[in-house]
Design a protein around this motif. Structure first.
Motif, PDB file in Angstrom:
ATOM      1  N   GLN A 176       0.835  -1.194   0.000  1.00 34.76           N
ATOM      2  CA  GLN A 176       0.000   0.000   0.000  1.00 34.76           C
ATOM      3  C   GLN A 176       0.877   1.254   0.000  1.00 34.76           C
ATOM      4  N   PRO A 177       0.361   2.363  -0.514  1.00 31.12           N
ATOM      5  CA  PRO A 177       1.194   3.572  -0.641  1.00 31.12           C
ATOM      6  C   PRO A 177       1.374   4.301   0.679  1.00 31.12           C
ATOM      7  N   ILE A 178       2.409   5.127   0.722  1.00 30.12           N
ATOM      8  CA  ILE A 178       2.620   6.060   1.833  1.00 30.12           C
ATOM      9  C   ILE A 178       1.912   7.355   1.451  1.00 30.12           C
ATOM     10  N   LEU A 179       0.806   7.631   2.127  1.00 28.10           N
ATOM     11  CA  LEU A 179      -0.059   8.731   1.722  1.00 28.10           C
ATOM     12  C   LEU A 179       0.474  10.075   2.195  1.00 28.10           C
ATOM     13  N   PHE A 180       0.930  10.141   3.461  1.00 33.24           N
ATOM     14  CA  PHE A 180       1.422  11.395   4.027  1.00 33.24           C
ATOM     15  C   PHE A 180       2.714  11.129   4.783  1.00 33.24           C
ATOM     16  N   VAL A 181       3.502  12.190   4.944  1.00 34.26           N
ATOM     17  CA  VAL A 181       4.749  12.140   5.688  1.00 34.26           C
ATOM     18  C   VAL A 181       4.772  13.325   6.641  1.00 34.26           C
ATOM     19  N   GLY A 182       4.916  13.058   7.938  1.00 32.46           N
ATOM     20  CA  GLY A 182       5.016  14.120   8.923  1.00 32.46           C
ATOM     21  C   GLY A 182       6.446  14.566   9.111  1.00 32.46           C
ATOM     22  N   THR A 183       6.678  15.880   9.000  1.00 34.05           N
ATOM     23  CA  THR A 183       8.051  16.406   9.024  1.00 34.05           C
ATOM     24  C   THR A 183       8.274  17.442  10.109  1.00 34.05           C
ATOM     25  N   GLY A 184       7.396  17.546  11.084  1.00 36.38           N
ATOM     26  CA  GLY A 184       7.591  18.536  12.138  1.00 36.38           C
ATOM     27  C   GLY A 184       6.383  18.586  13.046  1.00 36.38           C
ATOM     28  N   GLN A 185       6.289  19.641  13.845  1.00 37.08           N
ATOM     29  CA  GLN A 185       5.231  19.772  14.837  1.00 37.08           C
ATOM     30  C   GLN A 185       4.205  20.849  14.494  1.00 37.08           C
ATOM     31  N   LEU A 186       4.387  21.551  13.387  1.00 35.40           N
ATOM     32  CA  LEU A 186       3.401  22.531  12.961  1.00 35.40           C
ATOM     33  C   LEU A 186       2.319  21.858  12.124  1.00 35.40           C
ATOM     34  N   TYR A 187       1.167  22.532  12.016  1.00 38.61           N
ATOM     35  CA  TYR A 187       0.089  21.982  11.200  1.00 38.61           C
ATOM     36  C   TYR A 187       0.476  21.898   9.729  1.00 38.61           C
ATOM     37  N   SER A 188       1.370  22.741   9.301  1.00 40.85           N
ATOM     38  CA  SER A 188       1.781  22.742   7.893  1.00 40.85           C
ATOM     39  C   SER A 188       2.888  21.737   7.598  1.00 40.85           C
ATOM     40  N   ASP A 189       3.385  21.034   8.611  1.00 39.50           N
ATOM     41  CA  ASP A 189       4.475  20.067   8.409  1.00 39.50           C
ATOM     42  C   ASP A 189       3.907  18.719   7.982  1.00 39.50           C
ATOM     43  N   LEU A 190       3.271  18.721   6.826  1.00 44.41           N
ATOM     44  CA  LEU A 190       2.701  17.508   6.245  1.00 44.41           C
ATOM     45  C   LEU A 190       3.047  17.502   4.762  1.00 44.41           C
ATOM     46  N   LYS A 191       3.710  16.461   4.311  1.00 41.38           N
ATOM     47  CA  LYS A 191       4.189  16.381   2.935  1.00 41.38           C
ATOM     48  C   LYS A 191       3.760  15.048   2.331  1.00 41.38           C
ATOM     49  N   VAL A 192       3.997  14.923   1.022  1.00 43.44           N
ATOM     50  CA  VAL A 192       3.813  13.654   0.328  1.00 43.44           C
ATOM     51  C   VAL A 192       5.181  13.144  -0.112  1.00 43.44           C
ATOM     52  N   LEU A 193       5.290  11.842  -0.242  1.00 47.41           N
ATOM     53  CA  LEU A 193       6.582  11.211  -0.509  1.00 47.41           C
ATOM     54  C   LEU A 193       6.944  11.350  -1.984  1.00 47.41           C
ATOM     55  N   ASN A 194       8.167  11.764  -2.224  1.00 48.60           N
ATOM     56  CA  ASN A 194       8.705  11.820  -3.579  1.00 48.60           C
ATOM     57  C   ASN A 194       9.579  10.586  -3.792  1.00 48.60           C
ATOM     58  N   VAL A 195       9.144   9.706  -4.690  1.00 45.43           N
ATOM     59  CA  VAL A 195       9.802   8.409  -4.850  1.00 45.43           C
ATOM     60  C   VAL A 195      11.237   8.577  -5.315  1.00 45.43           C
ATOM     61  N   SER A 196      11.474   9.460  -6.283  1.00 42.82           N
ATOM     62  CA  SER A 196      12.830   9.613  -6.817  1.00 42.82           C
ATOM     63  C   SER A 196      13.789  10.140  -5.753  1.00 42.82           C
ATOM     64  N   ASN A 197      13.323  11.058  -4.895  1.00 40.08           N
ATOM     65  CA  ASN A 197      14.190  11.574  -3.836  1.00 40.08           C
ATOM     66  C   ASN A 197      14.548  10.487  -2.830  1.00 40.08           C
ATOM     67  N   VAL A 198      13.571   9.649  -2.489  1.00 40.88           N
ATOM     68  CA  VAL A 198      13.843   8.561  -1.543  1.00 40.88           C
ATOM     69  C   VAL A 198      14.829   7.568  -2.132  1.00 40.88           C
ATOM     70  N   VAL A 199      14.667   7.250  -3.403  1.00 39.94           N
ATOM     71  CA  VAL A 199      15.578   6.302  -4.061  1.00 39.94           C
ATOM     72  C   VAL A 199      16.997   6.856  -4.076  1.00 39.94           C
ATOM     73  N   ASN A 200      17.145   8.145  -4.402  1.00 39.71           N
ATOM     74  CA  ASN A 200      18.480   8.750  -4.413  1.00 39.71           C
ATOM     75  C   ASN A 200      19.115   8.739  -3.027  1.00 39.71           C
ATOM     76  N   SER A 201      18.309   8.975  -1.987  1.00 36.00           N
ATOM     77  CA  SER A 201      18.855   8.961  -0.629  1.00 36.00           C
ATOM     78  C   SER A 201      19.277   7.565  -0.212  1.00 36.00           C
ATOM     79  N   LEU A 202      18.520   6.550  -0.612  1.00 32.19           N
ATOM     80  CA  LEU A 202      18.880   5.181  -0.247  1.00 32.19           C
ATOM     81  C   LEU A 202      20.127   4.705  -0.983  1.00 32.19           C
ATOM     82  N   LEU A 203      20.360   5.218  -2.170  1.00 30.69           N
ATOM     83  CA  LEU A 203      21.522   4.793  -2.952  1.00 30.69           C
ATOM     84  C   LEU A 203      22.737   5.663  -2.709  1.00 30.69           C
ATOM     85  N   SER A 204      22.643   6.655  -1.826  1.00 32.34           N
ATOM     86  CA  SER A 204      23.780   7.556  -1.594  1.00 32.34           C
ATOM     87  C   SER A 204      24.811   6.874  -0.710  1.00 32.34           C
TER      88      SER A 204
END
Length: 625
Positions: free
Chosen positions: A597-625
Motif C-alpha cells: 500500500q502507498p505512503i499517503l502522508f509524511v510528517g516532518t515537524g510539529q506545525l500543522y503545515s508540516d505535512l508532505k507527500v513522498l517523492n519516490v525519486s528523492n527517496v531512491v536517491n537517498s537510499l543509494l547515496s
C-alpha cells in the motif's frame, strides 16, 4: 513431490511445462506468481493457497523457470533443480533461443525426469547419511594463524608470561642495573607501571585514592566548600507567579473558538490549499549518474563513489554470474540495512537485483555501474509506487457530492503521533473548505480527549466561523472515557451526516501488535463502521519492527473480516517523525513492501503545515547515496 514446473518467456509464451496431476489447475498459481512477484520484481518464494512457488530468471534469453509444490512439504532440492534445468534447457535449445524461435516443439520431458530423479536421490542420500562433526581444519578459526595476522599488519596477542620472561628481574621495588640501562635506552619503566596498577586497584577497592604523603615545600590546599545547586533561569522567565497561575476560573470562551492568533499562526493560513508539497530530501553528493560518474571531479571520488563503488571490482567484457556479483550484493544488503531497511526486505531487494544482473554482458565498468543503479532504481521505484492511487481530497469532494461523510480511521502502535498527524490532516482539509468532525475513539489513554479539544480550539481559531458563513469548520465528537470506540465512531458518522460535515476522522487508541484484545477491538471498529480509508500511522525510525507491526495489524483485520477471500486491510500509511532520520529512509521501503500500500502522508515537524507527500525519486536517491 513436485506439482508444477513451467518454462516460459517473459512475454507469457509457455515453452514447456510439467504437471503431476492432470486435473489440477496450474494456471492460477502461476498467474499469482507473475502478478505478485515477477511483475513487482520481488525475489524469494511466493505462496498461493496450498502451493509454494519459486522462480529463476534468464536475462540472456528472457526466460522464466517456475517450480511449485505443496507448501506443507519441506523440499530442499528445488533450488538445485532450478539451476540444473536452467543450464540443461539453455544448452539443448540454445540455437532456437538465439534465433528467437519460440514456436518450436521443446521435447524436454525425458531430460527433466532424469534431472528430477537425480535431485531427489541426492536429497534422499543426504537425509539418510549420518551427520559428521566438522573438523577444526574446516573451520574459519583454523585459518587465523600468526602468519595471516602479520600479513594484515595485526600484531598477535602474546601471553603475559612470555613478556615477563623477557623482562629483567626486579628486587626490593628497584630495577637492577640491567633494567636501568634498558630505561636509558627508552624502554618502559615496569616499576612505575606496577605502582600505577596498584593505585588503580586501591581506588577500585576502597572507592577513593589513598592519602599521599605531604611533600616538603608545598602548601596544602584548603578544602573547597561543596557547591550548592543554582536555580535555573529560563529564557523569558521574568514573569511573576500570579501571571503563571491558570487555576482561577477564566471568562467563558465562545464555543470552540480559541484566543488571539500569533504571527507564526497567521503564517499558516493559506499555506496548504490544494495538493500537498513533495518531501524535499538533501541531494547526496556521492550518487553516480547513468554514465558512471559522480558529482565530484576528483579522481579518487570517481573510483569509489557511493554505493556504486562496491561494483568497481567486477570484471567488464564478460557475462555476469552469481559468483561475480554475490560479494557486491552482500555489501549492498548491508548498506540498505544501514539505511534502516528491514533485513528481510533488504534480502529480497538484493535478490531482485541479482536476478536482473545475472546473465547480462557488460562492456565497461561504466556500463556495470549504470546497469546496477538502473536495476536498483527500478526495484525501489516498483516497491514505493502505489498499486492504486489514493487522492483523499478528491474522494472527500466526491463523497460530499453524494451527500455522505467521508470516513477515515487512524490506527497504529503507541506514541507514533496519531492524534498530532490527525490534526495536521484536519487542518489541510479545512484549508480546502471541507468541514471536519473528529471522533474521539481513544477512550483509554488519559488526556486523549483533552488533546483533541486543544487541537479543535486551535483549528477553529485559525479558521473562525465568520470566514466560513458562520459554520464551525471542525468539531469534536466525544463521550468521555471507558466507552466502546466502535459505537462512538458509528454515532459520530450519524451525527456528521445529520449536521452536514464532509469528513469524519476517527482517532483510535494506540495498541501493540501482539495485544490480542485491543487488536480484536480495532477489527470490530473497522468491521462495524466500514470506513472509506484505513490509515496506519507508523514511525520512520523503525527498521525490522515495521514488518512485525504491519503483518500483525493486517492479520488481525483479516481474521475478523466478514469476507475471507477479500478482507478489509490497511489502505495506506502515514509516516511520522520523518525530520529526525536524515537519509535513513528505509522504513518507507519496508512498510510499503510488506503491505503493498502507498505512503499517503509524511510528517516532518510539529506545525500543522508540516505535512508532505513522498517523492519516490528523492527517496531512491537517498537510499543509494
Amino acid at each position: 513431490m513436485l506439482d508444477i514446473f513451467t518454462i516460459m518467456s517473459r512475454g507469457g509464451i509457455v515453452l514447456w511445462y510439467f504437471q503431476r496431476v492432470a486435473e489440477a489447475n496450474i494456471v492460477l498459481p502461476v498467474n499469482s506468481l507473475i502478478k505478485g512477484a515477477i511483475l513487482q520484481e520481488r525475489g524469494g518464494n511466493h505462496t498461493y493457497e496450498a502451493y509454494k512457488l519459486a522462480f529463476r530468471l534468464d536475462n540472456e534469453f528472457n526466460l522464466v523457470f517456475v517450480v511449485g509444490y505443496q507448501k506443507q512439504l519441506q523440499l530442499s532440492y528445488t533450488d538445485k533443480l532450478l539451476d540444473d534445468v536452467f543450464r540443461a534447457f539453455r544448452d539443448r535449445y540454445r540455437n532456437q533461443l538465439q534465433q528467437n524461435v519460440l514456436m518450436h516443439k521443446y521435447d524436454f520431458s525425458s531430460r527433466f525426469e532424469e534431472l528430477r530423479a537425480q535431485c531427489e536421490e541426492q536429497d534422499r542420500l543426504q537425509r539418510s547419511a549420518p551427520k559428521e562433526m566438522r573438523k577444526f581444519e574446516q573451520s574459519e578459526k583454523s585459518t587465523r594463524t600468526i602468519e595471516s595476522l602479520k600479513k594484515k599488519n595485526v600484531e598477535p596477542d602474546i601471553p603475559s608470561k612470555a613478556v615477563l620472561k623477557d623482562k629483567p628481574p626486579i628486587s626490593n621495588g628497584k630495577a637492577t642495573a640491567q633494567n636501568a640501562s634498558a630505561e636509558s635506552n627508552g624502554m618502559n619503566d615496569s616499576d612505575d607501571e606496577r605502582k600505577l596498577a596498584l593505585e588503580k586497584l586501591k581506588e577500585k577497592r576502597f572507592g577513593k585514592k589513598t592519602p599521599a604523603s605531604p611533600q616538603p615545600g608545598k602548601k596544602e590546599k584548603a578544602p573547597s566548600k561543596p557547591k550548592t545547586k543554582e536555580n535555573r533561569v529560563w529564557e523569558g522567565g521574568n514573569k511573576d507567579t500570579k501571571s503563571l497561575d491558570y487555576s482561577a476560573p477564566s471568562a467563558p470562551s465562545n464555543g470552540n473558538i480559541g484566543d488571539v492568533l500569533s504571527d507564526s499562526d497567521k503564517q499558516l493560513l493559506g499555506s496548504m490549499k490544494g495538493g500537498l508539497k513533495d518531501l524535499e530530501c538533501p541531494a547526496p553528493a556521492d550518487i553516480i549518474d547513468v554514465n558512471g560518474n559522480s558529482g565530484d571531479d576528483r579522481p579518487e571520488a570517481k573510483k569509489s563513489a557511493g554505493l556504486m563503488g562496491m561494483f568497481s571490482g567486477l570484471v567488464s567484457g564478460k557475462t555476469l554470474t552469481r559468483e561475480n556479483i554475490d560479494p557486491a550484493l552482500d555489501k549492498m544488503r548491508e548498506h540498505l540495512i544501514g539505511k534502516n531497511v528491514a533485513s528481510d526486505v533488504a534480502e529480497q531487494l538484493t535478490e531482485s537485483v541479482a536476478q536482473k544482473l545475472e546473465g547480462k554482458v557488460v562492456g565497461s565498468f561504466s556500463t556495470v555501474s549504470s546497469t546496477v543503479r538502473t536495476a536498483m532504481e527500478e526495484s525501489l521505484t516498483q516497491i514505493l509506487s502505489p498499486k492504486r492511487r489514493i487522492d483523499m481530497l478528491r474522494d472527500a469532494l466526491a463523497a460530499r457530492a453524494a451527500q455522505r461523510p467521508y470516513v477515515v480511521t487512524f490506527c497504529g502502535v503507541n506514541g507514533v503521533g496519531k492524534s498530532t498527524n490527525l490534526a495536521k490532516i484536519c487542518f489541510w482539509l479545512i484549508e480546502n473548505n471541507l468541514r471536519v468532525l473528529i471522533a474521539a475513539g481513544d477512550t483509554f489513554r488519559a488526556g486523549a480527549v483533552e488533546q483533541l479539544k486543544t487541537h479543535c480550539r486551535k483549528l477553529n481559531s485559525l479558521h473562525p466561523p465568520a470566514q466560513h458563513s458562520n459554520q464551525i469548520m471542525v468539531q469534536l465528537y466525544e463521550k468521555g472515557y471507558d466507552k466502546d470506540p466502535s459505537q462512538i465512531a458509528a454515532d459520530a458518522i450519524r451525527h456528521a451526516k445529520a449536521t452536514n460535515f464532509d469528513v469524519v476522522l476517527v482517532d483510535t487508541a494506540g495498541r501493540m501488535q501482539d495485544n490480542e484484545p485491543l487488536m480484536r477491538a480495532l477489527a470490530k471498529l473497522i468491521k462495524v463502521n466500514n470506513p472509506d480509508l484505513v490509515l496506519f500511522v507508523g514511525e520512520a525510525l523503525v527498521g525490522n519492527e515495521a514488518i512485525d507491526q504491519l503483518v500483525k495489524f493486517n492479520q488481525a483485520l483479516a481474521d475478523h473480516s466478514e469476507s475471507k477471500t477479500n478482507p478489509r486491510l490497511i489502505d495506506a500509511i502515514v509516516l511520522t517523525k520523518f525530520d529526525t532520520i536524515d537519509d535513513k529512509m528505509g522504513a518507507s521501503v519496508s512498510m510499503t513492501h510488506i503491505t503493498g500500500q502507498p505512503i499517503l502522508f509524511v510528517g516532518t515537524g510539529q506545525l500543522y503545515s508540516d505535512l508532505k507527500v513522498l517523492n519516490v525519486s528523492n527517496v531512491v536517491n537517498s537510499l543509494l547515496s
